[in-house]
Scaffold this motif. Structure first.
Motif, short mmCIF file in Angstrom:
data_model
loop_
_atom_site.label_atom_id
_atom_site.label_comp_id
_atom_site.label_asym_id
_atom_site.label_seq_id
_atom_site.Cartn_x
_atom_site.Cartn_y
_atom_site.Cartn_z
N GLY B 143 0.82 -1.21 0.00
CA GLY B 143 0.00 0.00 0.00
C GLY B 143 0.85 1.26 0.00
N GLN B 144 1.96 1.22 0.76
CA GLN B 144 2.86 2.38 0.81
C GLN B 144 3.50 2.62 -0.55
OE1 GLN B 144 5.27 0.88 3.94
NE2 GLN B 144 4.04 1.80 5.56
N ARG B 145 3.88 1.53 -1.20
CA ARG B 145 4.47 1.59 -2.52
C ARG B 145 3.49 2.22 -3.52
NH1 ARG B 145 8.46 -1.59 -5.59
NH2 ARG B 145 9.86 -1.93 -3.87
N ARG B 146 2.23 1.83 -3.37
CA ARG B 146 1.18 2.33 -4.26
C ARG B 146 1.02 3.84 -4.08
NH1 ARG B 146 0.12 2.00 -8.29
NH2 ARG B 146 -1.85 1.68 -9.37
N ARG B 147 1.13 4.27 -2.81
CA ARG B 147 1.02 5.70 -2.55
C ARG B 147 2.21 6.45 -3.16
NH1 ARG B 147 -0.07 6.40 3.61
NH2 ARG B 147 0.20 4.16 3.85
N LEU B 148 3.36 5.80 -3.15
CA LEU B 148 4.53 6.39 -3.81
C LEU B 148 4.26 6.50 -5.32
CD1 LEU B 148 7.46 7.41 -3.77
CD2 LEU B 148 8.20 5.03 -3.93
N ASP B 149 3.63 5.46 -5.88
CA ASP B 149 3.28 5.50 -7.31
C ASP B 149 2.40 6.71 -7.61
OD1 ASP B 149 4.59 3.16 -7.87
OD2 ASP B 149 2.83 1.90 -7.56
N VAL B 150 1.43 6.95 -6.72
CA VAL B 150 0.53 8.08 -6.92
C VAL B 150 1.33 9.38 -6.85
CG1 VAL B 150 -1.43 9.34 -5.96
CG2 VAL B 150 -1.51 6.85 -6.08
N ALA B 151 2.24 9.46 -5.88
CA ALA B 151 3.06 10.67 -5.74
C ALA B 151 3.89 10.90 -7.00
CB ALA B 151 3.96 10.56 -4.51
N ALA B 174 -6.12 4.39 4.12
CA ALA B 174 -5.32 4.88 2.99
C ALA B 174 -6.22 5.22 1.82
CB ALA B 174 -4.31 3.81 2.58
N ARG B 175 -7.28 4.44 1.68
CA ARG B 175 -8.22 4.66 0.60
C ARG B 175 -8.93 6.00 0.79
NH1 ARG B 175 -10.90 0.50 -2.65
NH2 ARG B 175 -9.38 -0.87 -1.68
N ARG B 176 -9.35 6.28 2.03
CA ARG B 176 -10.00 7.55 2.34
C ARG B 176 -9.05 8.70 2.04
NH1 ARG B 176 -13.38 9.58 6.39
NH2 ARG B 176 -14.75 7.85 5.92
N GLU B 177 -7.78 8.55 2.46
CA GLU B 177 -6.80 9.62 2.23
C GLU B 177 -6.57 9.82 0.74
OE1 GLU B 177 -3.40 8.46 4.47
OE2 GLU B 177 -4.36 8.97 6.38
N PHE B 178 -6.59 8.71 0.00
CA PHE B 178 -6.40 8.81 -1.43
C PHE B 178 -7.56 9.59 -2.07
CE2 PHE B 178 -7.51 7.08 -5.60
CZ PHE B 178 -6.39 7.47 -6.31
N HIS B 179 -8.77 9.32 -1.61
CA HIS B 179 -9.92 10.03 -2.15
C HIS B 179 -9.81 11.52 -1.86
CE1 HIS B 179 -12.36 6.04 -1.97
NE2 HIS B 179 -11.42 6.06 -2.90
N ASP B 180 -9.36 11.86 -0.65
CA ASP B 180 -9.18 13.27 -0.30
C ASP B 180 -8.15 13.91 -1.23
OD1 ASP B 180 -10.98 12.92 1.67
OD2 ASP B 180 -9.53 12.78 3.31
N LEU B 181 -7.09 13.14 -1.51
CA LEU B 181 -6.03 13.64 -2.38
C LEU B 181 -6.57 13.96 -3.77
CD1 LEU B 181 -2.98 14.09 -2.97
CD2 LEU B 181 -2.83 11.67 -3.48
N ILE B 182 -7.38 13.05 -4.30
CA ILE B 182 -7.95 13.27 -5.63
C ILE B 182 -8.86 14.50 -5.63
CG2 ILE B 182 -9.49 12.28 -7.39
CD1 ILE B 182 -6.72 11.01 -7.34
N HIS B 183 -9.65 14.65 -4.56
CA HIS B 183 -10.49 15.84 -4.46
C HIS B 183 -9.66 17.10 -4.44
CE1 HIS B 183 -14.30 13.95 -4.30
NE2 HIS B 183 -14.01 13.22 -3.23
#
Lengths: 286, 304
Positions: B143-151, B174-183
């Protein structure tokens, strides 16, 4: 505004250096250096008192430069080949494809990284050998300069082909067949461990097509007195031929490499990375 | 009307003798978040890779930020972010090293309105990796790696961001945080987002519009609400009378409930449930795949 392409080139050169520093700190890579060092120096140690018949020279004196020449080819061919084959599959290449001018940066980084690795790979064999054995090492300033020149030519002649074959092979599992196998064959026929004149004529001719023989010859010319040229084909160091053969390889390689790399990069996609991953995971399970 | 960032018309893709995409049409407008949904093998990844310029199409017209991805140059690349499925690349690097390295490629494309690249610390904080910034990437969890991919995907402050299954392997937080990031990206940076996902709940939460890809074409196009209303007009009414449970399916829930309440004063636990996105999705995909419902769906697609 800076030119994005030259900026990418600079970033790539820096990345190559970073990769090199990381590699020096990686236990895996350090072990590999120690392994080749032990193998080569150990082999020379067991043969340290063997004379070369009909000369004043020792086996170590003649064989050390030959081994260095052969290892240069090994490192400069198998190194980029396996890095590229692996990084096509693990997504590294795709990352650079996704960045503007990223492929320029990636190729520049490979050139720096693979070239920089020549220094420790040569040093781990040359330095202990010079400490352990008598009369080995480049002869004087001219010898050192010759070694540098031969090394530089070797890099230009071999490294592009490592990148080309690494772009063409279907997957990293094929690295052995396309990487190690030809190198092992060349090790056997290029006059590294015994004089090439012991072999059949057609094998000698074949060996002289490839850079390994010429790199070995060039290295011997840097390490041995001129009298030792009597052992070589034609009784000469054939400096001009060495430069011509290696330069031909370099020109062909440097012409082909950009095209092959561009074609390979065009075909890179996330699904390929995914397929390679699935394949590797399946192999783990088996 | 907002300008189209992505325009796809008659897109076809054929591998050997297998047609994966048989005529895909859709647009994405500036600032929109669009989710591409569909069963496995429907061609979601193929579609997104064609738009990213990573794959050559067999036929059709594609325009992304005004260029054909197959012929687009490196300046076009600089305006696009791609979140890739990473695996084991750059294992010896740290997130900070890799982000600042890859970010440098975008520096020549910086403008006053869109400074590029993102500040690395800001970016690390945005994806919640600030505490792991200097650890080897090898040691990160999936999951952390995936967040790095997004970054990495957004380090160049893209105008258009492609995400292929971005939250696979995320835990709920992490999913909630990702949604906030997209918003945040779409609100503050005016970034347009096209993502593929399996997760209907996710699509409903973050997408302005949902495209359903099945049998090689777009079979539905609309917001989650619109889709649910149009495809499955029915609703389910549940109630209790004297401890007994009742369920009734109806196309006009309002009229039914009015009559029900008028006729029976002892009604308790009244519940009206409209079809969810999941019901819609399952119904649609099932009818397309079985080839039964192609008529109504074509009509539906035209209506949309």
């Amino acid at each position: 505004m800076t030119n994005p392409r030259s900026q990418a080139l600079r970033i790539g050169l820096r990345r190559g250096w970073t990769e090199f520093l990381l590699s020096l700190r990686s236990p895996q890579d350090v072990w590999f250096y120690l392994f080749t060092s032990t193998l080569a120096v150990g082999f020379l140690w067991f043969n340290r008192n063997n004379p070369i018949e009909g000369t004043e020279l020792l086996y170590t004196q003649v064989t050390l430069p030959s081994i260095l020449g052969a290892l240069l080819v090994f490192g400069l061919y198998v190194g980029p080949l396996s890095t590229l084959a692996l990084e096509r599959e693990d997504g590294t290449l795709l990352r650079y494809k996704a960045a503007p001018h990223g492929m320029v940066g990636y190729v520049a980084s490979q050139a720096v990284y693979q070239t920089a690795q020549v220094v420790p790979s040569v040093a781990v064999i040359l330095v202990p050998s010079m400490l352990l054995f008598d009369g080995v090492g480049p002869l004087g300033l001219r010898g050192w300069l010759t070694m540098l020149a031969v090394t530089a030519l070797g890099i230009l002649a071999v490294l592009p082909f490592g990148l080309i074959v690494g772009s063409l092979i279907p997957g990293s599992q094929k690295g052995g067949t396309w990487g190690m196998l030809p190198i092992m064959v060349l090790f056997g026929i290029s006059g590294i461990f015994f004089p090439i004149s012991n072999l059949w004529g057609w094998v000698q001719a074949l060996a002289q097509v490839f850079p390994m023989y010429w790199l070995g010859l060039g290295m011997r010319s840097a390490f041995l007195p001129d009298a030792a040229a009597a052992l070589e084909i034609g009784g000469s160091w054939r400096t001009l031929e060495t430069v011509l053969v290696l330069a031909t390889w370099a020109v062909v390689g440097l012409t082909l490499a950009p095209r092959v790399l561009r074609r390979m990069a065009e075909r890179q996609s996330g699904s390929q990375v995914q397929e390679a991953r699935d394949r590797a995971l399946q192999q783990w399970v088996r | 009307m907002a300008e189209d960032v992505i325009g796809v018309r008659g897109l076809r893709m054929r591998y050997g003798d297998k047609d994966v995409l048989t005529g895909v049409d859709f647009e994405v407008r500036r600032g929109e978040v669009v989710a591409l949904l569909g069963p496995n093998g429907a061609g979601k990844t193929t579609t997104i890779e064609i738009l990213e310029g990573f794959r050559r199409r067999s036929a059709g017209e594609v325009s992304v930020l005004g260029s054909d991805p197959e012929r687009a140059d490196e300046d076009w690349r600089a305006r696009i972010g791609v979140v890739l499925q990473s695996w084991r690349d750059h294992a010896r690097w740290t997130p900070r090293m890799l982000l600042s390295h890859l970010g440098t490629y975008y520096r020549p494309y910086s403008t006053p309105e869109r400074p590029r690249p993102y500040d690395v610390d800001e970016l690390l904080a945005m994806v919640g990796l600030q505490d792991l910034a200097d650890q080897k990437i090898r040691t990160l969890s999936g999951g952390q790696r995936r967040r790095l991919d997004v970054a990495i995907g957004i380090v160049g402050r893209p105008e258009l961001l492609f995400l292929d299954e971005p939250t696979a392997g995320f835990d709920p937080e992490a999913r909630r945080e990702f949604h906030d990031l997209i918003h945040r990206l779409t609100d503050m940076e005016d970034t347009t987002v096209l993502m593929t996902t399996h997760d209907l709940d996710e699509a409903e939460k973050i997408a302005d519009r949902i495209l359903i890809l099945a049998a090689g074409r777009i079979v539905a196009d609309g917001s989650a609400d619109e889709l649910a209303r149009r495809v499955n007009k029915g609703a389910q009414v549940k109630w209790t009378v004297d401890g007994q449970h009742f369920v009734h399916a109806t196309t006009d829930a309002t009229a039914f409930v009015r009559e029900l309440l008028a006729a029976n004063p002892n009604i308790e636990d009244l519940e009206v449930r409209r079809a969810t996105l999941e019901d819609t999705y399952i119904a649609l995909v099932h009818s397309v795949e079985s080839g039964v419902g192609t008529g109504p769906i074509d009509a539906f697609a035209e209506a949309g």
